[in-house]
Design a protein around this motif. Structure first.
Motif, PDB file in Angstrom:
ATOM      1  N   CYS A  46      43.847  14.779  48.446  1.00 55.00           N
ATOM      2  CA  CYS A  46      44.808  14.296  47.436  1.00 55.00           C
ATOM      3  C   CYS A  46      46.232  14.445  47.934  1.00 55.00           C
ATOM      4  O   CYS A  46      47.056  13.535  47.778  1.00 55.00           O
ATOM      5  N   LEU A  49      46.932  11.714  50.533  1.00 52.64           N
ATOM      6  CA  LEU A  49      47.143  10.391  49.930  1.00 52.64           C
ATOM      7  C   LEU A  49      48.503  10.302  49.237  1.00 52.64           C
ATOM      8  O   LEU A  49      49.190   9.277  49.325  1.00 52.64           O
ATOM      9  N   LEU A  50      48.904  11.383  48.563  1.00 54.72           N
ATOM     10  CA  LEU A  50      50.192  11.372  47.868  1.00 54.72           C
ATOM     11  C   LEU A  50      51.355  11.399  48.857  1.00 54.72           C
ATOM     12  O   LEU A  50      52.386  10.752  48.629  1.00 54.72           O
ATOM     13  N   ALA A  52      51.253  10.111  51.872  1.00 55.01           N
ATOM     14  CA  ALA A  52      51.288   8.752  52.416  1.00 55.01           C
ATOM     15  C   ALA A  52      51.951   7.790  51.431  1.00 55.01           C
ATOM     16  O   ALA A  52      52.754   6.928  51.825  1.00 55.01           O
ATOM     17  N   ALA A  53      51.622   7.945  50.141  1.00 57.04           N
ATOM     18  CA  ALA A  53      52.229   7.075  49.122  1.00 57.04           C
ATOM     19  C   ALA A  53      53.738   7.253  49.095  1.00 57.04           C
ATOM     20  O   ALA A  53      54.490   6.284  48.972  1.00 57.04           O
ATOM     21  N   GLY A  54      54.187   8.507  49.197  1.00 56.94           N
ATOM     22  CA  GLY A  54      55.626   8.771  49.211  1.00 56.94           C
ATOM     23  C   GLY A  54      56.308   8.143  50.410  1.00 56.94           C
ATOM     24  O   GLY A  54      57.406   7.592  50.304  1.00 56.94           O
ATOM     25  N   ILE A  56      55.452   5.476  52.035  1.00 55.57           N
ATOM     26  CA  ILE A  56      55.526   4.008  52.014  1.00 55.57           C
ATOM     27  C   ILE A  56      56.348   3.480  50.831  1.00 55.57           C
ATOM     28  O   ILE A  56      56.386   2.286  50.592  1.00 55.57           O
ATOM     29  N   MET A  58      56.429   4.923  47.352  1.00 53.39           N
ATOM     30  CA  MET A  58      56.051   5.218  45.967  1.00 53.39           C
ATOM     31  C   MET A  58      57.034   6.179  45.297  1.00 53.39           C
ATOM     32  O   MET A  58      57.232   6.119  44.088  1.00 53.39           O
ATOM     33  N   TYR A 126      53.304  15.826  42.477  1.00 50.89           N
ATOM     34  CA  TYR A 126      53.985  14.543  42.711  1.00 50.89           C
ATOM     35  C   TYR A 126      55.422  14.758  43.169  1.00 50.89           C
ATOM     36  O   TYR A 126      55.918  14.061  44.054  1.00 50.89           O
ATOM     37  N   THR A 129      55.105  16.146  46.901  1.00 53.23           N
ATOM     38  CA  THR A 129      54.546  15.256  47.924  1.00 53.23           C
ATOM     39  C   THR A 129      55.180  13.869  47.909  1.00 53.23           C
ATOM     40  O   THR A 129      55.754  13.429  48.903  1.00 53.23           O
ATOM     41  N   VAL A 130      55.078  13.194  46.768  1.00 49.68           N
ATOM     42  CA  VAL A 130      55.527  11.798  46.711  1.00 49.68           C
ATOM     43  C   VAL A 130      57.048  11.704  46.785  1.00 49.68           C
ATOM     44  O   VAL A 130      57.598  10.937  47.589  1.00 49.68           O
ATOM     45  N   GLY A 134      58.312  12.413  50.483  1.00 40.47           N
ATOM     46  CA  GLY A 134      58.504  10.979  50.688  1.00 40.47           C
ATOM     47  C   GLY A 134      59.954  10.628  50.968  1.00 40.47           C
ATOM     48  O   GLY A 134      60.252   9.788  51.827  1.00 40.47           O
TER      49      GLY A 134
END
Length: 200
Positions: A46, A49-50, A52-54, A56, A58, A126, A129-130, A134
């Motif tokens: 998790c 994935l978070l 990575a989302a940050g 790109i 997110m 969030y 991580t994001v 990010g």
């Protein structure tokens, strides 16, 4: 591995080592020897994935749509409050050790869902991580941004699996009900503080 990787690793370690809901749950499952590796894997995946989302973009979206974080904040507070009450109830039971084992997740599906809850219903995850990782990693151009993300993901993998496996060394000491009672009280207190901090 370049400087961006080590920066991501350092940032990841700095954020993940702090006492939180995920860490307390992974430690508990490791001490009880109940689906500890599954729990660690879910938390690490998790996080990956978070992160990575940050990286790109997110994180930017979440900052621009405050309703997403608001929803996560209230859902996370409710989940943490429920878990805190459960920990306090186990601590006040006549036999804390039996209560702790009974309260542990029995099947692997329940363990999976519980780990997902701690990973995805916690707004602090969030934010760390994001949004934070990010934003910092997003300052790098590709492929350094990828290196930063890999460093942060490495920190998450090492920490969660180290915590799950290292807890086995402490298991004999936790064979006493009084020690479990203290752990349950500490866990409940941490969860309660986190829940209140989300809505206060």
């Amino acid at each position: 591995m370049n400087a961006a990787y080590w920066q991501g690793l350092g940032m990841g370690v700095g954020l993940i080592v702090a006492i939180g809901a995920q860490n307390a749950h992974v430690l508990r499952m490791g001490l009880l020897r109940r689906h500890a590796l599954l729990t660690a894997a879910v938390c690490a995946v998790c996080d990956a994935l978070l992160i990575a989302a940050g990286l790109i973009g997110m994180g930017t979206l979440m900052r621009e749509v405050p309703g997403l974080l608001e929803l996560a904040r209230w859902a996370g507070a409710a989940y943490l409050l429920w878990y805190a009450l459960r920990a306090f109830r186990a601590a006040l039971a006549a036999d804390a050790l039996v209560a702790a084992r009974a309260a542990a997740v029995a099947g692997w599906k329940a363990a999976l869902l519980t780990a997902l809850g701690f990973s995805l219903l916690n707004p602090h995850v969030y934010l760390d991580t994001v949004i934070l990782l990010g934003s910092i990693g997003g300052r790098h151009a590709w492929p350094d941004r990828l290196q930063f993300g890999l460093g942060a993901i490495t920190a998450s993998l090492l920490w969660f699996f180290g915590l799950a496996l290292g807890a086995h060394l402490l298991a004999p000491w936790f064979a006493r009900p009084a020690v479990w009672r203290v752990l349950d009280l500490l866990t409940g207190t941490v969860m309660l503080i986190l829940a209140v901090s989300l809505v206060w």
